[in-house]
Design an enzyme around this catalytic site. Structure first.
Site, PDB file in Angstrom:
ATOM      1  N   HIS A 130      47.192 108.871  48.128  1.00  0.00           N
ATOM      2  CA  HIS A 130      47.922 108.183  48.618  1.00  0.00           C
ATOM      3  C   HIS A 130      48.262 107.646  46.826  1.00  0.00           C
ATOM      4  CE1 HIS A 130      46.932 106.499  53.324  1.00  0.00           C
ATOM      5  NE2 HIS A 130      47.338 107.727  52.191  1.00  0.00           N
ATOM      6  N   GLU A 132      48.210 105.020  45.054  1.00  0.00           N
ATOM      7  CA  GLU A 132      47.336 104.223  44.695  1.00  0.00           C
ATOM      8  C   GLU A 132      46.068 104.849  43.725  1.00  0.00           C
ATOM      9  OE1 GLU A 132      48.756 101.583  48.291  1.00  0.00           O
ATOM     10  OE2 GLU A 132      48.387 104.061  47.874  1.00  0.00           O
ATOM     11  N   CYS A 172      46.898 100.510  52.853  1.00  0.00           N
ATOM     12  CA  CYS A 172      46.753 100.126  53.997  1.00  0.00           C
ATOM     13  C   CYS A 172      44.542  99.955  53.309  1.00  0.00           C
ATOM     14  CB  CYS A 172      45.921 101.660  54.280  1.00  0.00           C
ATOM     15  SG  CYS A 172      45.513 102.690  53.026  1.00  0.00           S
ATOM     16  N   CYS A 179      42.882 101.871  50.637  1.00  0.00           N
ATOM     17  CA  CYS A 179      43.550 101.884  49.597  1.00  0.00           C
ATOM     18  C   CYS A 179      43.089 100.135  48.754  1.00  0.00           C
ATOM     19  CB  CYS A 179      44.658 101.850  49.343  1.00  0.00           C
ATOM     20  SG  CYS A 179      45.545 103.472  49.365  1.00  0.00           S
TER      21      CYS A 179
END
Length: 151
Positions: A55, A57, A85, A88
């Site tokens: 992801h 992040e 999410c 993260c």
């Protein structure tokens, strides 16, 4: 579009989100800032890397930690185009990010102000300041356009 200039970190995060979309990834971008300077950045890349943890992040946090030579990102800010999410948000806690700025909410998969609300758990060892909505229109339109093109 927003009627005022967006801060540079969100402008960069949106540019990274556009790069992700161009690569066929969900358009999410993130940057880590310390003392006004970008020290880490990332964009979504789970498909390209066959890595569900890739992801934006996570990539930005890894990049910043490498730049600082420390797993603790104390005093840093994370700017991201979509509400993080649970994975993260957990990484944000462990990295000790001081402030989180995210553009668009994610009622389905977000875990900051929706869903799991990771930072509100008593087990959360750290709670960053959270600021939402800066660049929301731009980020939401990128996401809508991406998914509209996939249907």
């Amino acid at each position: 579009m927003t009627h005022w200039p967006l801060p540079d970190p969100m402008v960069r995060a949106l540019a990274l989100a556009r790069e992700a979309a161009a690569a066929g990834e969900v358009p999410i971008g993130a940057v880590v800032v310390k003392d006004g300077a970008v020290i880490g950045e990332g964009r979504n890349a789970p498909r390209a890397g066959h890595d569900p943890t890739a992801h934006a992040e996570i990539a930005a946090i890894r990049d910043a930690a490498a730049a600082l030579g420390d797993e603790r990102l104390t005093g840093c800010e994370l700017w991201v185009t979509l509400e993080p999410c649970a994975m993260c948000a957990g990484a944000i806690v462990h990295a000790r990010i001081a402030r989180l700025y995210y553009a668009a909410p994610d009622p389905k998969g977000g875990a900051v102000e929706h869903g799991a609300r990771v930072f509100e758990h008593p087990q959360a060892l750290h709670r960053p300041e959270v600021y939402a909505g800066m660049g929301e229109v731009e980020a939401a339109e990128l996401l809508r356009g991406f998914f509209r093109g996939r249907r």
